[in-house]
Enzyme design. Structure first.
Site: not given
Ligand SMILES: [Zn+2]
Length: 413
Positions: A325, A327
């Site tokens: 990830d 983000r």
């Protein structure tokens, strides 16, 4: 303007720029100073980068192909925000807001004098109104979960919203601090990973603000925006990271659109009860890995020996992207600080990372609202099991044996 290329990497003569130094977090807009990214008045620049995020590249095409005058300055007549936001106390609290310009929506008001004097100051935030309509909301009316009130929600499913578009504005020392890294390390990585796109990152340590060439976010408000920031105002929120395949096209491999629609339902209910609903939509496609990586991962998941299953869900992403990830929810709470929100009464998200980031920034989350089981598409069971097993908020965590079952559809089914 001459045809000489002007390098940004070193100060222009008389570098105590007309715009002056930026005093990030100062007590007023004037004390902070305007952020100037003018490309036509290089001596006035006091930030690194340029306006409009990734769209600056299209602007370059427009200029190169002769469709846009490179001297063009926006005429801001009648573009002012339709709702008043702030100033809120968080705007001047050290370290609270470091990834957007809290004054970005009202530059034509607070820097009117400087703009009139010829300084090229541009908004990084715009606030307008709209009606939205999604088939899921009509379904909710038919099922009796939502009741039209003729104001926020009409009989035909139209919903009145206020919406805000926000371009990112990074205060580099603050971003570095949020991630617990050195500003020099951040600057170097930004310079190198953009192929050396912004030399000032490494040559102009006196410039502390960076307009990164990335997507920003859109906010959708339900109810009276101007009630935000008051302690008695109840707030419902869905914080959503972009997933174009599901959000727009209804692809069924994940729960993104169903959760977004459910979040909007929760927001409408809150507005109808006198509170405010808020959807924050971040342009962070495919966990900020981008759609090419995302689709490669889908293939790797569905072609692996043993089929698409929860136990290898994150590993398949990591094989392709190197991480699970990107983000990084650390910067996400800034928008809540901007809106003066210190408590979220109904939080329509199961992500432990989003929840953790809010709590770390001192924002209270009262009730976490999971997506109802009946809204989860069959092919998305793999993702949901994997996330629950990894610590997502849920009433039931799947057993280890569940995670080994191939629940995802094959590529040709
Ligand atoms: Zn999705």
């Amino acid at each position: 303007m001459s045809d000489h290329i002007k390098l940004t990497s070193h100060p222009h003569s008389g570098s105590a720029t007309q715009a002056g130094q930026v005093h990030w977090g100062a007590s007023s807009a004037l004390a902070r100073g305007p952020l100037v990214a003018s490309l036509t008045q290089p001596a006035t620049r006091n930030v690194i980068g340029t306006h409009s995020g990734s769209y600056s590249v299209y602007r370059a095409l427009a200029v190169a192909s002769g469709h846009l005058d490179r001297e063009h300055r926006p005429d801001l007549t009648n573009t002012a925000p339709v709702a008043r936001i702030g100033p809120n106390p968080q705007w001047t609290e050290p370290g609270k807001i470091i990834s957007l310009d809290p004054w970005g929506h009202c530059v034509s008001e607070v820097f009117a004098e400087q703009i009139a004097a010829g300084l090229d100051v541009r908004p990084s935030i715009a606030i307008t109104k709209a009606h939205i309509n999604m088939p899921e909301l009509k379904d909710a009316i038919t099922a009796g979960r939502l009741k039209p009130d003729g104001d926020i929600l009409a009989e035909n499913g139209d919903v009145r919203v206020t919406k805000a578009a926000i371009d990112p504005v990074w205060y580099l020392p603050g971003v570095a601090e949020r991630f617990g890294i050195k500003e020099s390390a951040l600057r170097r990585a930004l310079f190198e990973q953009t192929g050396g796109m912004f030399p000032e990152l490494v040559t102009r340590n006196d410039l502390k603000v960076f307009l990164p060439p990335i997507g920003g976010m859109t906010l959708y408000f339900f109810g009276d925006v101007e009630k935000l920031g008051k302690p008695e105002t109840k707030v419902a929120c869905r914080l959503h990271d972009e997933c174009n395949g599901s959000d727009v096209f209804g692809s069924d491999i994940c729960t993104c659109r169903p959760y977004l629609a459910h979040g909007i339902e929760v927001c409408i209910e809150m507005a109808q009860r006198g509170g405010v609903g808020l959807v924050v939509y971040n342009r962070k496609e495919g966990r900020a890995l981008g759609e090419v990586t995302k689709f490669l991962v889908y293939n790797a998941r569905k072609r692996q020996v043993g089929g698409d299953r929860a136990e290898t869900y994150f590993a398949r992403t990591e094989c392709v992207a190197g991480v699970q990830d990107m983000r990084f929810q650390e910067l996400m709470p800034d928008v809540f600080h901007w809106l003066g929100i210190t408590r979220i009464d109904r939080w329509a998200s199961m992500s432990d990372m989003k929840h953790g980031a809010l709590v770390a920034q001192g924002i209270e989350v009262v009730e976490r609202v999971p997506i109802p089981d009946e809204l989860i598409p069959a092919d998305a069971k793999v993702e949901m099991d994997a996330k629950k097993a990894a610590g997502y908020f849920s009433e039931s965590v799947p057993e280890a044996a569940e995670l080994t079952l191939a629940k995802g559809r094959g590529l040709d089914e």
